[in-house]
Scaffold this active site. Structure first.
Site, PDB file in Angstrom:
ATOM      1  N   GLU A 158      -2.112   5.965  -4.479  1.00 41.19           N
ATOM      2  CA  GLU A 158      -3.496   5.751  -4.915  1.00 41.19           C
ATOM      3  C   GLU A 158      -4.163   7.019  -5.438  1.00 41.19           C
ATOM      4  OE1 GLU A 158      -2.231   4.904  -2.042  1.00 41.19           O
ATOM      5  OE2 GLU A 158      -2.857   2.916  -1.367  1.00 41.19           O
ATOM      6  N   ASN A 186      -1.346   8.176   3.238  1.00 44.31           N
ATOM      7  CA  ASN A 186      -1.612   8.220   1.792  1.00 44.31           C
ATOM      8  C   ASN A 186      -2.829   9.073   1.469  1.00 44.31           C
ATOM      9  OD1 ASN A 186       0.546   6.751   0.925  1.00 44.31           O
ATOM     10  ND2 ASN A 186      -0.574   4.859   0.549  1.00 44.31           N
ATOM     11  N   ILE A 227       2.256   2.426  -3.471  1.00 44.03           N
ATOM     12  CA  ILE A 227       1.340   2.820  -4.551  1.00 44.03           C
ATOM     13  C   ILE A 227       0.701   4.163  -4.235  1.00 44.03           C
ATOM     14  CG2 ILE A 227      -0.738   2.166  -5.829  1.00 44.03           C
ATOM     15  CD1 ILE A 227      -0.096  -0.754  -4.989  1.00 44.03           C
ATOM     16  N   VAL A 281       0.836  -1.199   0.000  1.00 48.08           N
ATOM     17  CA  VAL A 281       0.000   0.000   0.000  1.00 48.08           C
ATOM     18  C   VAL A 281       0.872   1.251   0.000  1.00 48.08           C
ATOM     19  CG1 VAL A 281      -1.661   1.325   1.353  1.00 48.08           C
ATOM     20  CG2 VAL A 281      -1.954  -1.134   1.077  1.00 48.08           C
ATOM     21  N   ALA A 282       1.977   1.205   0.780  1.00 50.79           N
ATOM     22  CA  ALA A 282       2.861   2.369   0.865  1.00 50.79           C
ATOM     23  C   ALA A 282       3.524   2.677  -0.473  1.00 50.79           C
ATOM     24  CB  ALA A 282       3.934   2.128   1.928  1.00 50.79           C
ATOM     25  N   ASP A 342      -8.220  19.339 -43.449  1.00 50.91           N
ATOM     26  CA  ASP A 342      -7.294  19.312 -42.307  1.00 50.91           C
ATOM     27  C   ASP A 342      -7.564  18.154 -41.350  1.00 50.91           C
ATOM     28  OD1 ASP A 342      -5.987  21.755 -43.031  1.00 50.91           O
ATOM     29  OD2 ASP A 342      -7.735  22.838 -42.297  1.00 50.91           O
ATOM     30  N   ASP A 370      -2.229  26.879 -40.047  1.00 48.49           N
ATOM     31  CA  ASP A 370      -2.833  27.362 -41.277  1.00 48.49           C
ATOM     32  C   ASP A 370      -2.584  28.869 -41.359  1.00 48.49           C
ATOM     33  OD1 ASP A 370      -4.352  27.411 -43.584  1.00 48.49           O
ATOM     34  OD2 ASP A 370      -6.231  27.689 -42.515  1.00 48.49           O
ATOM     35  N   ASP A 392      -1.910  12.300  -0.347  1.00 48.32           N
ATOM     36  CA  ASP A 392      -2.303  12.226  -1.749  1.00 48.32           C
ATOM     37  C   ASP A 392      -3.486  13.134  -2.030  1.00 48.32           C
ATOM     38  OD1 ASP A 392      -0.377  10.383  -2.064  1.00 48.32           O
ATOM     39  OD2 ASP A 392      -1.693   8.643  -2.222  1.00 48.32           O
TER      40      ASP A 392
END
Length: 910
Positions: A308, A739, A306, A303-304, A649, A350, A743
């Protein structure tokens, strides 16, 4: 050995090998009709048309091959980062944290849905193409005129067209009476193209550009003037529009640089997680820990490892960037495109309407033997006609431009103009010279006219004059008028047009043409008696020569300069003439050589790839050329942004890393194929979007560095404590807590960090550069090591002084505080760690304060202590935790100072 650039643009078919279809523009119309077995006066018979329909199929664009919807949805999960996140959800569920598992699953599902919706854009592009097709067509069959469904047209059908009609298929003109066709959506030609029945022989060995095939009409273009009849030479997917549809159907969008980097990051994280779990399990087995404890700790380590919250923060960063860009005139359809634009190394633009105003303006005038400059832009009458010494043009100028006002069908309105853009520019010129075109026409009504014709290249009108005389006003190509004129108006009055004066006028015309101006002449004459109908033209008197151009947008020069300072090159790709494009390029300081579509036809793909960096202007190009140019630039390692507004285009917009469509003048097909739509059609908006994209990438780097430092620190903390024989400083619940809060708010606050002032004074990043290059990996490793050593050292010290429970709480708190200080390091990725810029992100400071408050609650609120296994800390213990946590900033300052000293010493030694 590669073939020509255009090889492979479409699959050859039976009728494309027929010269009557493939080279119809080179052949006389009767030869084409004979080759297709039709008499244009009678048309096909009903039975013959039915037989050909069975052979050639319906005149419609092919449906795309459809992949099952459920497989297209599952495709969104086929990358490393999504796999890691799904594993994180499983792991979180395994340790009982169902809420975290649910959040991760929802984030993954949202990403999958967004990707799935993006996949459908190609289909919508084709649907937009099909919506543009003409539903019915007027044809001549069995010797009679009749209306049929457009999808029932077959090669050999004779189609009848008038002004305002859209062309239902590709065909060879057999009748063309004053025909002009708007082909901008297909060829990029800024003005309606005059058509005739004459065959066209290209200058070189290759095919003529579409814009120069004046004897052909193409599907979905529109007649703006005249009456035409054509013999259908190609239908459905065999048309030029079908070529574009095929490219849209089979072409693939390149992955964005961000997608490539995140996939690489996912693989690294998977490897890191696996190594950490294996190392811990081996060390725990050596120490004789139980398998149950080893499994629980291994789950915590996984878990540490990743982050999340990475996709959620990434989505927020891109979404905020999309919002800011929309307020500045750029509507983004694909989130990853925001970052792609920031890493663009080349912008293919263009000309008409993007770099220029798409408003024809007379910029120079020769009248009465003198050269004048015309000020003002577009269809506004503000401006003046001024001589070289700055003085205004007088009566002689007004008299000289009088034919431009009378031999003219355009009218100015409050919203712009009605009629032909070039004629509107001439009405504006007359207004700047002091003439009221509407008033003149009312006082001198038109009694007859000779409409413009591609064969004669002039237009003449006849007006009632005094004493029963007829006044003749003419405008047209200067070389044609010189042959019709016997005199010229000079500063000394009307004089014979001798060879010296002809040479002078030709020199003026060449000078204006060399400057990229479209040149038109004006002439006048008088006839005895009233004109009952259009008479033959008498000998004319040349009065004026006007140079007309579509001027650059006012803000484009500044935007070009900003591109140069940012290391972004600009290439002009246009369907206009080479001289016109080169003149605009000189005015905007676009460097490089000028090549045409005919030049590209003579190149192989390898040749184009080798030369493309040195080319600044691509003129007279076809749709397949544009896509080939994008591919060549991509082969050279560039990140390509491509602008466009027409059907022609669409393929290039999809082939580019980011396609930018014009919102005002763009077709639905271009908008559907593009990643971003400009609401103001302004090149300067693209440059602002590049700046925003660079700021977004910088913010992505910041929060990835911040989040991964947290993950590395947690892994190292657990490993070092285990190897040192200390109790685990962080429990699985505490790791998930870290986390979630790390996070979440702080990382999201980094996502809204304001752009640095010098963001456009650096070259674009190397597309191959990784989000985590060696320098950043070392920075993450340093921060993680400092966090681990500081946390474990404090745990060991406090355990001796206060006991295990308090020591573990202090270790947990110190690790959280480490993240607050490390946010400062992450913000200063390649700038000073401490300084006033650290105070610019108020949101970040509010989030850090919030995290600190939550941590205080986790330590001192009774029910929270039960969840996280903490005990209250004293003030002195909190101060010690803060002091240890601050070492992560101190270590970064020392590292950078040592690096500066080392560089100076190495420089002195060299």
């Amino acid at each position: 050995m590669t073939g020509p650039v255009v090889v492979g643009a479409r699959t050859p078919t039976a009728d494309q090998t027929d010269p009557a279809a493939r080279d119809a523009y080179r052949l006389p119309p009767e030869t084409v009709a004979d080759g297709l077995g039709v008499d244009p006066a009678a048309g096909l018979g009903t039975e013959e048309a039915a037989e050909r329909a069975a052979t050639h199929g319906p005149n419609r664009l092919a449906e795309p091959a459809r992949r099952p919807e459920w497989l297209r949805f599952l495709d969104q999960f086929r990358n490393w980062l999504i796999g890691i996140l799904l594993l994180a959800a499983v792991v979180a569920g395994a340790i009982g944290d169902l809420r975290d598992a649910a959040v991760i699953t929802v984030v993954v599902q949202i990403n999958a849905v967004l990707g799935y919706l993006q996949e459908r854009r190609a289909e919508r592009s084709l649907e937009a193409l099909r919506r543009m097709l003409v539903p019915t067509a007027r044809v001549r069959r069995d010797g009679a005129e009749q209306e049929v469904a457009a999808d029932a047209l077959v090669p050999g059908d004779v189609v009848l067209l008038e002004a305002g009609d859209r062309v239902p298929a590709d065909g060879r003109l057999t009748v063309a009476e004053s025909v002009e066709v708007a082909e901008a959506a297909l060829t990029g030609e800024s003005q309606p193209v005059a058509k005739s029945t004459a065959a066209v022989q290209p200058a070189g060995d290759g095919p003529a550009p579409l814009a120069e095939r004046t004897g052909m009409l193409f599907m979905n273009t529109a007649l703006t003037r005249g009456r035409a009849e054509m013999v259908v030479t190609a239908t459905g997917m065999r048309t030029e529009l079908g070529t574009i549809a095929e490219a849209l159907r089979t072409g693939a969008e390149p992955p964005s640089p961000l997608q490539v980097q995140l996939d690489s990051l996912g693989r690294r994280l998977a490897l890191l997680s696996g190594v950490a779990v294996v190392l811990y399990a081996l060390s725990a087995l050596v120490r004789g820990e139980s398998l149950a404890d080893i499994a629980l700790r291994a789950v915590a380590l996984a878990v540490a490892a990743i982050p999340e919250g990475l996709p959620a923060v990434l989505a927020l960063t891109l979404a905020l960037g999309v919002y800011r860009m929309a307020r500045r005139g750029a509507v983004v359809k694909r989130l990853a495109s925001v970052e792609s634009l920031g890493s663009a190394t080349v912008v293919c633009s263009d000309k008409t309407g993007t770099l220029t105003l798409n408003e024809m303006t007379v910029r120079a005038l020769w009248a009465a033997g003198r050269r004048y400059d015309v000020t003002g832009e577009g269809y506004s009458t503000e401006g003046a006609v001024r001589a070289g010494d700055g003085g205004p043009g007088g009566r002689e100028v007004a008299e000289a431009v009088l034919p431009f006002a009378l031999c003219n069908d355009a009218r100015l309105t409050d919203d712009g103009f009605l009629g032909d853009p070039t004629e509107a520019a001439l009405v504006v010129l007359a207004a700047k010279a002091g003439l009221d075109a509407d008033g003149l026409r009312a006082r001198s009504p038109r009694t007859a006219e000779l409409p413009f014709d591609a064969a004669t290249k002039y237009m003449a009108t006849f007006h009632a004059g005094a004493d029963g005389r007829t006044l003749v006003r003419v405008k047209g190509a200067v070389d044609v008028l010189l042959d019709l004129c016997g005199s010229v108006r000079t500063a000394d009055g009307t004089r014979p047009l001798d060879e010296r004066r002809r040479a002078e006028i030709r020199a003026v015309t060449a000078e204006l043409g060399g400057a990229g101006l479209r040149v038109l002449g004006a002439a006048t004459a008088e006839l005895e008696g009233e004109a009952a109908g259009p008479p033959e033209l008498p000998s004319l008197t040349l009065t004026a020569v006007a140079g007309i151009a579509d001027p650059p947008r006012p803000a484009v020069k500044e935007a070009m300069a900003l591109c140069r300072s940012a290391g972004v090159s600009v290439k002009m790709i246009t369907g206009d003439h080479a001289d016109t494009a080169a003149a605009i390029a000189r005015e905007l300081d676009i460097p490089g050589e000028v090549v045409t579509g005919a030049d590209l036809d003579r190149m192989t793909e390898d040749d184009l790839t080798a030369r493309v960096d040195g080319i600044g202007v691509f003129a007279r190009v076809a749709p397949e050329h544009k896509a080939a140019i994008v591919r060549a630039l991509s082969e050279r390692g560039h990140i390509v942004a491509m602008t466009g507004d027409g059907v022609n285009d669409a393929a290039a917009l999809r082939a580019a890393h980011i396609g930018v469509a014009m919102g005002v003048t763009g077709t639905d097909v271009a908008k559907e194929a593009a990643d971003m739509v400009l609401t103001d059609d302004d090149f300067a908006t693209i440059v602002r979007a590049v700046r925003e994209g660079r700021a977004i990438y910088a913010n992505i780097v910041k929060f990835v560095r911040f989040q991964l430092a947290t993950n590395i620190g947690a892994i190292l903390t657990l490993l070092v404590a285990s190897l040192a024989g200390l109790p685990a400083p962080l429990t699985a619940a505490q790791l998930l807590w870290i986390n979630i809060i790390m996070d979440g708010p702080p990382a999201m606050a980094l996502a809204v960090d304001p752009a640095r002032d010098d963001v456009m004074r650096h070259p674009p990043r190397d597309p191959r550069e990784r989000i985590l290059d060696l320098r950043r990996m070392l920075a993450i490793g340093r921060a993680g090591a400092v966090m681990a050593l500081g946390t474990v050292a404090l745990l060991a010290f406090a355990r001796e002084q206060t006991g295990t429970e308090t020591a573990l709480t202090m270790a947990f708190t110190t690790f959280v505080l480490f993240q607050l200080f490390n946010a400062l390091n992450a913000r200063a990725d390649d700038g000073p760690v401490l300084g006033r810029h650290q105070l610019r992100n108020r949101t970040l400071w509010l989030c850090l304060a919030g995290v600190l408050a939550i941590q205080v609650a986790a330590v001192h609120v009774p029910w929270a202590r039960t969840i996280f296994g903490t005990v209250p800390l004293t003030g002195a213990e909190w101060l010690l935790c803060f002091a240890v946590a601050a070492t992560v900033v101190l270590a970064e300052l020392v590292w950078r100072a040592a690096g500066r000293v080392w560089r100076r010493v190495r420089g002195s030694a060299a």
